[in-house]
Design a protein around this motif. Structure first.
Motif, PDB file in Angstrom:
ATOM      1  N   VAL A 208      22.551 -44.569  30.373  1.00  0.00           N
ATOM      2  CA  VAL A 208      23.408 -43.379  30.313  1.00  0.00           C
ATOM      3  C   VAL A 208      23.370 -42.602  31.622  1.00  0.00           C
ATOM      4  CG1 VAL A 208      23.666 -41.110  29.234  1.00  0.00           C
ATOM      5  CG2 VAL A 208      23.291 -43.131  27.810  1.00  0.00           C
ATOM      6  N   LEU A 209      22.179 -42.351  32.144  1.00  0.00           N
ATOM      7  CA  LEU A 209      22.063 -41.544  33.362  1.00  0.00           C
ATOM      8  C   LEU A 209      22.581 -42.275  34.589  1.00  0.00           C
ATOM      9  CD1 LEU A 209      18.608 -39.790  32.833  1.00  0.00           C
ATOM     10  CD2 LEU A 209      20.905 -38.898  32.406  1.00  0.00           C
ATOM     11  N   GLN A 210      22.336 -43.584  34.669  1.00  0.00           N
ATOM     12  CA  GLN A 210      22.861 -44.336  35.810  1.00  0.00           C
ATOM     13  C   GLN A 210      24.383 -44.418  35.758  1.00  0.00           C
ATOM     14  OE1 GLN A 210      20.703 -48.090  35.977  1.00  0.00           O
ATOM     15  NE2 GLN A 210      19.179 -47.184  37.333  1.00  0.00           N
ATOM     16  N   ASP A 211      24.947 -44.498  34.552  1.00  0.00           N
ATOM     17  CA  ASP A 211      26.403 -44.540  34.457  1.00  0.00           C
ATOM     18  C   ASP A 211      26.994 -43.183  34.802  1.00  0.00           C
ATOM     19  OD1 ASP A 211      28.561 -46.391  33.841  1.00  0.00           O
ATOM     20  OD2 ASP A 211      29.073 -45.001  32.220  1.00  0.00           O
ATOM     21  N   ALA A 212      26.306 -42.113  34.464  1.00  0.00           N
ATOM     22  CA  ALA A 212      26.764 -40.779  34.859  1.00  0.00           C
ATOM     23  C   ALA A 212      26.776 -40.650  36.377  1.00  0.00           C
ATOM     24  CB  ALA A 212      25.865 -39.712  34.233  1.00  0.00           C
ATOM     25  N   GLU A 213      25.771 -41.255  37.028  1.00  0.00           N
ATOM     26  CA  GLU A 213      25.723 -41.252  38.502  1.00  0.00           C
ATOM     27  C   GLU A 213      26.916 -42.002  39.080  1.00  0.00           C
ATOM     28  OE1 GLU A 213      22.855 -42.904  42.109  1.00  0.00           O
ATOM     29  OE2 GLU A 213      22.170 -43.006  40.032  1.00  0.00           O
ATOM     30  N   ARG A 214      27.270 -43.130  38.439  1.00  0.00           N
ATOM     31  CA  ARG A 214      28.438 -43.900  38.910  1.00  0.00           C
ATOM     32  C   ARG A 214      29.703 -43.069  38.796  1.00  0.00           C
ATOM     33  NH1 ARG A 214      32.452 -46.218  36.412  1.00  0.00           N
ATOM     34  NH2 ARG A 214      31.484 -45.867  34.383  1.00  0.00           N
TER      35      ARG A 214
ATOM     36  N   VAL B   3      18.505 -59.776  46.845  1.00  0.00           N
ATOM     37  CA  VAL B   3      18.941 -58.403  46.597  1.00  0.00           C
ATOM     38  C   VAL B   3      19.209 -58.283  45.103  1.00  0.00           C
ATOM     39  CG1 VAL B   3      20.659 -56.625  47.112  1.00  0.00           C
ATOM     40  CG2 VAL B   3      20.007 -58.264  48.882  1.00  0.00           C
ATOM     41  N   TYR B   4      18.582 -57.313  44.439  1.00  0.00           N
ATOM     42  CA  TYR B   4      18.647 -57.231  42.985  1.00  0.00           C
ATOM     43  C   TYR B   4      19.103 -55.849  42.510  1.00  0.00           C
ATOM     44  CZ  TYR B   4      15.818 -61.451  43.285  1.00  0.00           C
ATOM     45  OH  TYR B   4      15.366 -62.719  43.594  1.00  0.00           O
ATOM     46  N   VAL B   5      19.869 -55.861  41.412  1.00  0.00           N
ATOM     47  CA  VAL B   5      20.219 -54.639  40.696  1.00  0.00           C
ATOM     48  C   VAL B   5      20.024 -54.916  39.209  1.00  0.00           C
ATOM     49  CG1 VAL B   5      21.899 -53.906  42.440  1.00  0.00           C
ATOM     50  CG2 VAL B   5      22.669 -55.265  40.482  1.00  0.00           C
ATOM     51  N   ARG B   6      20.081 -53.868  38.419  1.00  0.00           N
ATOM     52  CA  ARG B   6      19.949 -54.073  36.981  1.00  0.00           C
ATOM     53  C   ARG B   6      21.200 -54.742  36.439  1.00  0.00           C
ATOM     54  NH1 ARG B   6      21.427 -51.208  32.828  1.00  0.00           N
ATOM     55  NH2 ARG B   6      21.896 -49.339  34.032  1.00  0.00           N
ATOM     56  N   SER B   7      21.030 -55.744  35.597  1.00  0.00           N
ATOM     57  CA  SER B   7      22.150 -56.492  35.040  1.00  0.00           C
ATOM     58  C   SER B   7      23.086 -55.571  34.260  1.00  0.00           C
ATOM     59  CB  SER B   7      21.641 -57.599  34.107  1.00  0.00           C
ATOM     60  OG  SER B   7      20.905 -58.552  34.817  1.00  0.00           O
ATOM     61  N   SER B   8      24.376 -55.865  34.369  1.00  0.00           N
ATOM     62  CA  SER B   8      25.435 -55.172  33.609  1.00  0.00           C
ATOM     63  C   SER B   8      25.637 -53.724  34.032  1.00  0.00           C
ATOM     64  CB  SER B   8      25.149 -55.217  32.098  1.00  0.00           C
ATOM     65  OG  SER B   8      25.008 -56.550  31.662  1.00  0.00           O
ATOM     66  N   ARG B   9      24.956 -53.295  35.083  1.00  0.00           N
ATOM     67  CA  ARG B   9      25.161 -51.919  35.534  1.00  0.00           C
ATOM     68  C   ARG B   9      26.426 -51.817  36.371  1.00  0.00           C
ATOM     69  NH1 ARG B   9      21.625 -48.251  39.837  1.00  0.00           N
ATOM     70  NH2 ARG B   9      22.828 -46.340  39.496  1.00  0.00           N
ATOM     71  N   HIS B  10      27.239 -50.803  36.097  1.00  0.00           N
ATOM     72  CA  HIS B  10      28.397 -50.517  36.943  1.00  0.00           C
ATOM     73  C   HIS B  10      27.904 -49.678  38.114  1.00  0.00           C
ATOM     74  CE1 HIS B  10      31.217 -52.140  34.037  1.00  0.00           C
ATOM     75  NE2 HIS B  10      30.592 -51.460  33.096  1.00  0.00           N
TER      76      HIS B  10
END
Length: 309
Positions: free
Chosen positions: A77-83, A277-284
């Motif tokens: 939720v918080l990471q998507d709010a940042e996006r 280089v890595y990010v969390r899966s399915s994160r926009h």
């Protein structure tokens, strides 16, 4: 100024800060609110969810099983709010944002500074945070939301991590130019073991990669040093103390000046260490994070060694 959206319940913000700090008092201090307000919101969440979220231990608060489940939701939720915030800023032409990077130490010498310098010129209003970790600690930083981007060597596949790019780098012996091995174009680990060795501790991925070679090599002497610092390994190899083992990432300046020699290892074939280089899966990804990911992927592609069979 970086926009911080407050479109979700303050309880979520409070829970996330308590999760990070493992203390209601410290979370309240960072949030600039009363401890009683934070505690009240945590109790309200626990009442709504019907389960305790934290266990009180001598070392601080620790997430319960229910807390772990809720934390995964809160991070999303918080990471998507940042996006959303970064996309709104992009529409306004502001190009603001913040990017947190968890990286292995070796990349802070040349690759990461080069990328950050170029991006700072292009996005001067984007702020960056960088923490150095061993490769095995990078995934947790990304999955917990502490980092947006992870840079690490030789990670195993993880369902919740997405590898955005990978570069193959030859693992080699690192010696002073006066070392007897310095004139070789390739070398076996067994030959290196005839000299004092500088080995990596288990927190570094190099340790795991060299384990099979160590297991079938009879060492003539104890290693001169075992360390979790690549910089210390580099400095001691430069002083002729022993043979260290690294990729050429992070030692570019010493190689160019001739202060160090990198000799690729060959034990029934070359040994490669994969840098990803890595990010969390399915994160926009927010706009700023996406820009940094693209730049890092390009830098890896440009610098990587060809992966030979």
């Amino acid at each position: 100024m970086i926009r911080k959206l407050r479109i979700h319940s303050s309880a979520i913000q409070y829970f996330d800060m308590v999760r990070r700090c493992r203390s209601i008092r410290e979370a309240a201090r960072r949030l600039n609110v009363a401890s009683s307000a934070v505690n009240r919101q945590i109790l309200k969440l626990e009442d709504e969810l019907g389960a305790p979220l934290f266990e009180r231990l001598p070392a601080g608060l620790q997430l319960t099983s229910a807390g772990e489940i809720f934390a995964r939701h809160v991070i999303v939720v918080l990471q998507d709010a940042e996006r959303v915030s970064s996309e709104l800023d992009a529409l306004a032409g502001l190009r603001t944002g913040h990017v947190e990077i968890a990286t292995v130490e070796g990349l802070t010498a040349d690759l990461l500074p080069s990328v950050l310098e170029a991006l700072y010129i292009r996005y001067p209003r984007v702020t960056v945070g960088v923490v150095t970790l061993g490769s095995q600690a990078v995934p947790e930083a990304v999955l917990s939301g502490a980092a947006d981007i992870g840079l690490a060597f030789a990670l195993q596949r993880h369902a919740d991590l997405q590898q955005m790019s990978v570069g193959h780098f030859r693992l080699g012996a690192l010696v002073a130019p006066t070392h007897p091995l310095a004139t070789r174009t390739e070398v076996s680990f067994a030959t290196c073991a005839e000299y004092p060795l500088i080995l990596a501790k288990p927190t570094l991925s190099i340790h795991q990669q060299l384990l099979p070679l160590l297991s079938r090599t009879i060492l003539q002497r104890k290693p001169a040093l075992e360390t979790s610092s690549l910089e210390l390994s580099r400095q001691l190899a430069k002083r002729g103390v022993g043979v260290a083992f690294q990729t050429r990432i992070g030692i570019e300046a010493d190689l160019a000046s001739g202060r160090l020699v990198h000799i690729p290892l060959n034990d029934n074939g070359p040994l490669f260490s994969d840098l990803g280089v890595y990010v969390r899966s399915s994160r926009h990804l927010p706009v700023a994070v996406d820009a940094f990911v693209r730049a890092l992927c390009e830098a890896l592609t440009q610098r990587a060694d060809p992966a030979l069979s």
